[in-house]
Design a protein around this motif. Sequence first.
Motif, PDB file in Angstrom:
ATOM      1  N   PHE A 315       0.844  -1.183   0.000  1.00 55.53           N
ATOM      2  CA  PHE A 315       0.000   0.000   0.000  1.00 55.53           C
ATOM      3  C   PHE A 315       0.885   1.239   0.000  1.00 55.53           C
ATOM      4  CE2 PHE A 315      -3.451  -2.744   1.110  1.00 55.53           C
ATOM      5  CZ  PHE A 315      -4.593  -2.063   0.746  1.00 55.53           C
ATOM      6  N   GLU A 316       0.577   2.166  -0.897  1.00 53.86           N
ATOM      7  CA  GLU A 316       1.169   3.489  -0.848  1.00 53.86           C
ATOM      8  C   GLU A 316       0.242   4.410  -0.054  1.00 53.86           C
ATOM      9  OE1 GLU A 316       4.093   4.165  -1.935  1.00 53.86           O
ATOM     10  OE2 GLU A 316       4.489   2.284  -2.997  1.00 53.86           O
ATOM     11  N   LYS A 317       0.712   5.628   0.155  1.00 51.57           N
ATOM     12  CA  LYS A 317      -0.079   6.573   0.939  1.00 51.57           C
ATOM     13  C   LYS A 317      -1.400   6.906   0.251  1.00 51.57           C
ATOM     14  CE  LYS A 317       2.140   9.881   2.941  1.00 51.57           C
ATOM     15  NZ  LYS A 317       2.867  11.146   3.209  1.00 51.57           N
ATOM     16  N   ASN A 318      -1.374   7.026  -1.079  1.00 52.29           N
ATOM     17  CA  ASN A 318      -2.601   7.344  -1.806  1.00 52.29           C
ATOM     18  C   ASN A 318      -3.596   6.189  -1.761  1.00 52.29           C
ATOM     19  OD1 ASN A 318      -1.419   9.777  -2.474  1.00 52.29           O
ATOM     20  ND2 ASN A 318      -0.682   9.065  -4.445  1.00 52.29           N
ATOM     21  N   TYR A 395      -4.937  13.074   5.764  1.00 50.88           N
ATOM     22  CA  TYR A 395      -6.195  12.672   5.136  1.00 50.88           C
ATOM     23  C   TYR A 395      -7.355  13.541   5.627  1.00 50.88           C
ATOM     24  CZ  TYR A 395      -3.589   8.413   3.966  1.00 50.88           C
ATOM     25  OH  TYR A 395      -2.669   7.522   3.499  1.00 50.88           O
ATOM     26  N   ARG A 396      -7.367  13.800   6.909  1.00 52.89           N
ATOM     27  CA  ARG A 396      -8.431  14.631   7.473  1.00 52.89           C
ATOM     28  C   ARG A 396      -8.366  16.050   6.924  1.00 52.89           C
ATOM     29  NH1 ARG A 396      -8.018  14.426  13.631  1.00 52.89           N
ATOM     30  NH2 ARG A 396      -6.289  15.808  13.151  1.00 52.89           N
ATOM     31  N   ALA A 397      -7.155  16.568   6.751  1.00 46.56           N
ATOM     32  CA  ALA A 397      -7.006  17.909   6.174  1.00 46.56           C
ATOM     33  C   ALA A 397      -7.466  17.938   4.720  1.00 46.56           C
ATOM     34  CB  ALA A 397      -5.553  18.358   6.284  1.00 46.56           C
ATOM     35  N   SER A 398      -7.256  16.858   3.984  1.00 48.28           N
ATOM     36  CA  SER A 398      -7.714  16.815   2.592  1.00 48.28           C
ATOM     37  C   SER A 398      -9.237  16.806   2.509  1.00 48.28           C
ATOM     38  CB  SER A 398      -7.152  15.564   1.906  1.00 48.28           C
ATOM     39  OG  SER A 398      -5.744  15.578   1.913  1.00 48.28           O
ATOM     40  N   SER A 569       4.481  17.870  -1.285  1.00 54.52           N
ATOM     41  CA  SER A 569       4.013  17.211  -2.509  1.00 54.52           C
ATOM     42  C   SER A 569       3.036  16.099  -2.204  1.00 54.52           C
ATOM     43  CB  SER A 569       5.201  16.656  -3.290  1.00 54.52           C
ATOM     44  OG  SER A 569       5.881  15.704  -2.498  1.00 54.52           O
ATOM     45  N   SER A 570       3.216  15.427  -1.065  1.00 55.59           N
ATOM     46  CA  SER A 570       2.292  14.347  -0.716  1.00 55.59           C
ATOM     47  C   SER A 570       0.897  14.885  -0.475  1.00 55.59           C
ATOM     48  CB  SER A 570       2.802  13.612   0.517  1.00 55.59           C
ATOM     49  OG  SER A 570       2.892  14.503   1.605  1.00 55.59           O
ATOM     50  N   LYS A 571       0.781  16.063   0.145  1.00 55.88           N
ATOM     51  CA  LYS A 571      -0.535  16.640   0.384  1.00 55.88           C
ATOM     52  C   LYS A 571      -1.188  17.069  -0.928  1.00 55.88           C
ATOM     53  CE  LYS A 571       0.932  18.293   4.901  1.00 55.88           C
ATOM     54  NZ  LYS A 571       1.175  19.458   5.751  1.00 55.88           N
ATOM     55  N   LYS A 572      -0.374  17.561  -1.862  1.00 54.21           N
ATOM     56  CA  LYS A 572      -0.930  17.938  -3.154  1.00 54.21           C
ATOM     57  C   LYS A 572      -1.495  16.725  -3.876  1.00 54.21           C
ATOM     58  CE  LYS A 572       0.323  20.127  -7.510  1.00 54.21           C
ATOM     59  NZ  LYS A 572       1.380  20.749  -8.307  1.00 54.21           N
ATOM     60  N   GLY A 584      -4.301   4.530 -10.972  1.00 58.02           N
ATOM     61  CA  GLY A 584      -3.020   5.120 -11.309  1.00 58.02           C
ATOM     62  C   GLY A 584      -1.885   4.621 -10.452  1.00 58.02           C
ATOM     63  N   ASN A 585      -2.173   3.987  -9.345  1.00 56.71           N
ATOM     64  CA  ASN A 585      -1.134   3.464  -8.460  1.00 56.71           C
ATOM     65  C   ASN A 585      -1.596   2.112  -7.956  1.00 56.71           C
ATOM     66  OD1 ASN A 585       1.093   3.194  -6.911  1.00 56.71           O
ATOM     67  ND2 ASN A 585       0.711   4.962  -5.598  1.00 56.71           N
ATOM     68  N   ARG A 586      -1.494   1.144  -8.783  1.00 56.19           N
ATOM     69  CA  ARG A 586      -2.076  -0.165  -8.482  1.00 56.19           C
ATOM     70  C   ARG A 586      -1.320  -0.845  -7.357  1.00 56.19           C
ATOM     71  NH1 ARG A 586      -5.925  -1.688 -11.891  1.00 56.19           N
ATOM     72  NH2 ARG A 586      -6.066  -0.687 -13.916  1.00 56.19           N
TER      73      ARG A 586
END
Length: 588
Positions: A315-318, A395-398, A569-572, A584-586
């Motif tokens: 698992f990635e962050k996204n 995640y909550r901020a997004s 960049s992670s937040k973006k 896009g990120n399988r």
Amino acid sequence: MAGVSDAAAGAAAIPGGGRDGKDRDGRGEAEQPPAGGGPGPGGGGLRFSSGPGPGPGGVNGPPAPQLTETLGFYESDRRREKRRSRSELSLLRFLSAELTRGYFLEHNEAKYTERRERVYTCMRIPRELEKLMIFGIFLCLDAFLYVFTLLPLRVFLALFRFFTLPCYGLRDRRLLQPAQICDILKGVILVICFFMMHYVDYSMMYHLIRGQSVIKLYIIYNMLEVADRLFSSFGQDILDALYWTATEPKERKRAHIGLIPHFFMAVLYVFLHAILIMVQATTLNVAFNSHNKSLLTIMMSNNFVEIKGSVFKKFEKNNLFQMSNSDIKERFTNYVLLLIVCLRNMEQFSWNPDHLWVLFPDVCMVIASETAVDIVKHAFITKFNDITADVYSEYRASLAFDLVSSRQKNAYTDYSDSVARRMGFIPLPLAVLLIRVVTSSIKVQGILSYACVILFYFGLISLKILNSIVLLGKSCQYVKEAKMEEKLFNPPPTNTPGKSSSKSQNKYKSSQGLFTEETLSASIISQPIHQTENTAPALVTSNSDQFLTTPDGDEKDITQENSELKHRSSKKDLLEIDRFTICGNRID
């Protein structure tokens, strides 16, 4: 005898020979004597003659083939060492060594520090995850209450404007604003699907499902969960296509099949999805009313199978963000299903309050199993993929950014649609089913009953307003803590999706001041401004397709500008992630 004594005296006079040479060397080896004295090379010590004594000194006689004294000393030392080593290899000595040997953990400090941080991360996961879950559930509740409270009022205002507009004259080229057209379409779909649901017999469906075996119901419930995810994934596309077809500028070349086919597709989708959720609720109701509770136990144990399918994957962050949104949607849907089950059971027992305490343990078991599965799943996913617990605050901020951006002047969508795109939660089918169950379970007769219904409606409006105010305040706080304020003032792309003009960005940034609470509040409470038809719709964030594509030639001019925001960049990326970009990120 005289020869022996002379030989002994000669040996004492030789440097390195005899006992003195051996003591001097320390190892029993004699030094090389000078020329003319002592034995030849390789002698290394005193040699005894077997014949008559030689000349003076007794050292020039013929050598006799005898063993050297030095070799005798070597052999005795080796035997002595072997005996000593054999005596040391005893069982008691091995046992004492095992009991007294030690080691030092500080020699690998980094490794053990990392292991301790992993333990602390697993201990923090329940708290951080539940914060995200509670915030997301209240976001879903806000979008769900919007259908019952503010949507009917907005439809009424839009229809009032439509019918009274000829009396005031056409001041604008549009009869209705795009938001009003979307509200009318939502209201019409809701009403049509509600009347269509009257032709579905809930009692017949209940007895049909109850007559099946336990294993069949278990398989049916799993199939319904998969079908619900597929319907949610494709349903919002149908609704978005309908809204864009109805509000698209007419000057453009027609590239669609028409408004009427899109409308019928949307009505069919909402109706089928509502029936699917009804079958799901009916299966859960059968499990509650079974005598041995075996079906309910099997259905709850099915949640733990989800751990096996998720924990041991990469698992990635996204991907974790998308799964967290799906868990929020699933938990809120289960709460609504439990409400429907309780309403149907209370109706069957003539609203006896004592029966509610009979259902209470089963309801708690369903909620507890769902919460435990989510905690264990997220704890091990973060452990195996080296993800910190602070990611849930991002995640909550997004999610908070979505709420705040939907109140801007250049908002491009309603917040309920934004929640549907982000989490896959579509409130229309669930609202149709809940209205159908409530109207069939509660009979309204008399003026007092209608007064109670009106008071209940005003109570729902008050709850919706209070929930929206609290969520908006918390969202502004989360956005400021995540330092995402400047993203609220990013200019929309004026070209094709995925491309942006660097000149317009520089001009816009130079005209924008620092972010303050006053500017945020003013932008939130103000109304959206109608733009000219030559410009593209104002978007707060870029299209989700930009997440999947590589930068084009126009984007190379702003690489220096983007390099300053590399630490965020992670937040973006999180702002550009929705339920579509999971491909896009399988997950490998």
